[in-house]
Design a protein around this motif. Structure first.
Motif, short mmCIF file in Angstrom:
data_model
loop_
_atom_site.label_atom_id
_atom_site.label_comp_id
_atom_site.label_asym_id
_atom_site.label_seq_id
_atom_site.Cartn_x
_atom_site.Cartn_y
_atom_site.Cartn_z
N ASP A 9 0.86 -1.18 0.00
CA ASP A 9 0.00 0.00 0.00
C ASP A 9 0.90 1.24 0.00
N PRO A 10 0.89 2.01 -1.10
CA PRO A 10 1.79 3.17 -1.19
C PRO A 10 1.57 4.21 -0.10
N GLY A 11 0.33 4.38 0.34
CA GLY A 11 0.06 5.35 1.39
C GLY A 11 0.70 4.94 2.71
N VAL A 12 0.61 3.65 3.03
CA VAL A 12 1.20 3.15 4.27
C VAL A 12 2.72 3.19 4.19
N SER A 13 3.27 2.68 3.09
CA SER A 13 4.74 2.63 2.98
C SER A 13 5.34 4.03 2.94
N ASP A 14 4.68 4.96 2.27
CA ASP A 14 5.21 6.32 2.19
C ASP A 14 5.19 7.01 3.55
N SER A 15 4.06 6.94 4.24
CA SER A 15 3.99 7.61 5.54
C SER A 15 4.93 6.96 6.54
N LEU A 16 5.04 5.64 6.50
CA LEU A 16 5.94 4.95 7.42
C LEU A 16 7.40 5.28 7.12
N SER A 17 7.77 5.31 5.85
CA SER A 17 9.17 5.62 5.51
C SER A 17 9.52 7.06 5.86
N VAL A 18 8.62 8.01 5.61
CA VAL A 18 8.88 9.40 5.96
C VAL A 18 9.06 9.54 7.47
N PHE A 19 8.19 8.91 8.24
CA PHE A 19 8.28 8.96 9.70
C PHE A 19 9.61 8.39 10.18
N LEU A 20 10.01 7.23 9.67
CA LEU A 20 11.25 6.59 10.11
C LEU A 20 12.49 7.38 9.68
N GLU A 21 12.44 7.97 8.49
CA GLU A 21 13.55 8.81 8.03
C GLU A 21 13.69 10.05 8.92
N GLN A 22 12.57 10.61 9.38
CA GLN A 22 12.62 11.76 10.28
C GLN A 22 13.25 11.38 11.63
N LEU A 23 13.17 10.11 11.98
CA LEU A 23 13.82 9.63 13.20
C LEU A 23 15.30 9.31 12.98
N GLY A 24 15.74 9.43 11.72
CA GLY A 24 17.16 9.23 11.41
C GLY A 24 17.53 7.88 10.85
N TYR A 25 16.55 7.05 10.52
CA TYR A 25 16.84 5.72 9.98
C TYR A 25 17.03 5.75 8.47
N ASP A 26 17.85 4.84 7.98
CA ASP A 26 18.03 4.61 6.54
C ASP A 26 16.94 3.62 6.13
N VAL A 27 15.99 4.05 5.30
CA VAL A 27 14.81 3.26 4.98
C VAL A 27 14.77 2.91 3.51
N THR A 28 14.44 1.65 3.22
CA THR A 28 14.21 1.19 1.85
C THR A 28 12.86 0.50 1.82
N VAL A 29 12.05 0.85 0.82
CA VAL A 29 10.69 0.31 0.70
C VAL A 29 10.62 -0.64 -0.49
N LEU A 103 -0.66 2.15 12.34
CA LEU A 103 0.47 2.25 13.25
C LEU A 103 0.49 3.61 13.92
N THR A 104 1.02 3.62 15.14
CA THR A 104 1.23 4.87 15.84
C THR A 104 2.69 4.92 16.28
N GLU A 105 3.17 6.11 16.58
CA GLU A 105 4.53 6.25 17.06
C GLU A 105 4.73 5.41 18.33
N ALA A 106 3.75 5.45 19.23
CA ALA A 106 3.86 4.72 20.49
C ALA A 106 3.91 3.21 20.29
N SER A 107 3.24 2.70 19.24
CA SER A 107 3.26 1.26 19.01
C SER A 107 4.50 0.79 18.27
N LEU A 108 5.11 1.67 17.49
CA LEU A 108 6.24 1.27 16.65
C LEU A 108 7.61 1.52 17.28
N VAL A 109 7.84 2.71 17.76
CA VAL A 109 9.19 3.12 18.21
C VAL A 109 9.81 2.18 19.23
N PRO A 110 9.07 1.69 20.24
CA PRO A 110 9.73 0.81 21.22
C PRO A 110 10.33 -0.47 20.63
#
Length: 112
Positions: A9-29, A103-110
């Motif tokens: 799902d492009p909407g899910v993968s895009d929002s998830l990758s943007v969020f993780l990149e903002q946290l400083g991760y190297d993301v590949t979809v 997904l939420t930040e609280a459910s994913l980040v930990p």
């Protein structure tokens, strides 16, 4: 640490990758498991986020492949399916960490 996202799902993968990149991760979809398999395998310091409802090779099969690697990355499952359906798909094998969509930040980040 790299994060690989297997989500069709492009909407899910895009929002998830943007969020993780903002946290400083190297993301590949990857939109499917087949394209993920053609790349160099992840290492034990990486994380792979897998949607179970992938087209073609299903998420459970991608996870079985990942679990067969010599150096296994962390695996997180994302799904909107009921827990009993997820367990049925794994057919008695160990079910990894399952994060519910949306997904939420609280459910994913930990888990990263």
């Amino acid at each position: 640490m790299a994060i690989y996202i297997l989500e069709d799902d492009p909407g899910v993968s895009d929002s998830l990758s943007v969020f993780l990149e903002q946290l400083g991760y190297d993301v590949t979809v990857f939109a499917d498991a087949e394209s993920f398999f053609r790349r160099e395998p992840p290492t034990e310091t990486d994380t792979v986020i897998v949607d179970l409802g992938l087209p073609g090779i299903k998420g459970t099969e991608a996870i079985r492949w990942i679990n067969g690697l010599v150096t296994r990355p962390k695996v997180l499952v994302i799904s909107g399916q009921p827990r009993n359906e997820i367990e049925r798909q794994f057919n008695g094998t160990e079910v990894p960490v399952v994060l519910r969509k949306p997904l939420t930040e609280a459910s994913l980040v930990p888990w990263l």
